[in-house]
Design an enzyme around this catalytic site. Structure first.
Site, PDB file in Angstrom:
ATOM      1  N   LYS A  63      -1.076  -6.097 -15.786  1.00  0.00           N
ATOM      2  CA  LYS A  63      -1.496  -4.828 -16.390  1.00  0.00           C
ATOM      3  C   LYS A  63      -0.493  -4.379 -17.455  1.00  0.00           C
ATOM      4  CE  LYS A  63      -4.065  -3.299 -12.337  1.00  0.00           C
ATOM      5  NZ  LYS A  63      -4.083  -2.369 -11.180  1.00  0.00           N
ATOM      6  N   HIS A 113       6.294  -1.745   0.515  1.00  0.00           N
ATOM      7  CA  HIS A 113       5.179  -2.037   1.409  1.00  0.00           C
ATOM      8  C   HIS A 113       5.390  -1.418   2.775  1.00  0.00           C
ATOM      9  CE1 HIS A 113       7.789  -5.226   3.006  1.00  0.00           C
ATOM     10  NE2 HIS A 113       7.954  -5.613   1.748  1.00  0.00           N
TER      11      HIS A 113
END
Length: 127
Positions: A63, A113
């Site tokens: 991205k 995470h």
């Protein structure tokens, strides 16, 4: 003076990555992760979280490059490099390197995470 050329963020469900690994096994792992990424993740106690984090990081890098995931990009062309005591790094394949702006640049990458979710942010900054 440095300038930002691209920013990418991605969020991944750890369960989705776990399901893909369990369902497709080595085929999935070899299509998405480099050998060193697999070695790194497999050595971790919570390996599925680490795989999900690297998956999110690859997406964030794509991205930031402005390509996103498309049929001309490949996950193996983006490698997430662990760093001793510091933030992870990014190694691009030759084809992806050609997308970088002229004049030199570097990556800022953060991966986080939990048991359920992994996220990553990538920023491409001029030198």
């Amino acid at each position: 003076m440095s300038s930002v050329h691209g920013i990418g963020v991605d969020l991944v469900d750890v369960g989705r990555i776990r399901q893909s690994i369990e369902e497709f096994g080595e085929r999935f792992l070899h299509r998405v992760f480099t050998e060193s990424e697999r070695t790194y993740c497999d050595a971790r106690a919570r390996r599925f979280e680490h795989y999900a984090g690297r998956f999110a990081a690859k997406e964030a890098v794509l991205k930031a490059l402005g390509t996103g995931w498309n049929h001309q990009t490949h996950f193996l062309e983006v490698e997430i490099i662990p760093a001793d005591g510091g933030p992870p790094g990014v190694q691009l394949g030759e084809r992806m390197e050609s997308l970088l702006p002229a004049g030199g640049c570097h990556w800022l990458l953060s991966i986080s995470h939990t048991e359920d979710t992994a996220m990553a942010q990538a920023m491409l900054v001029s030198d």
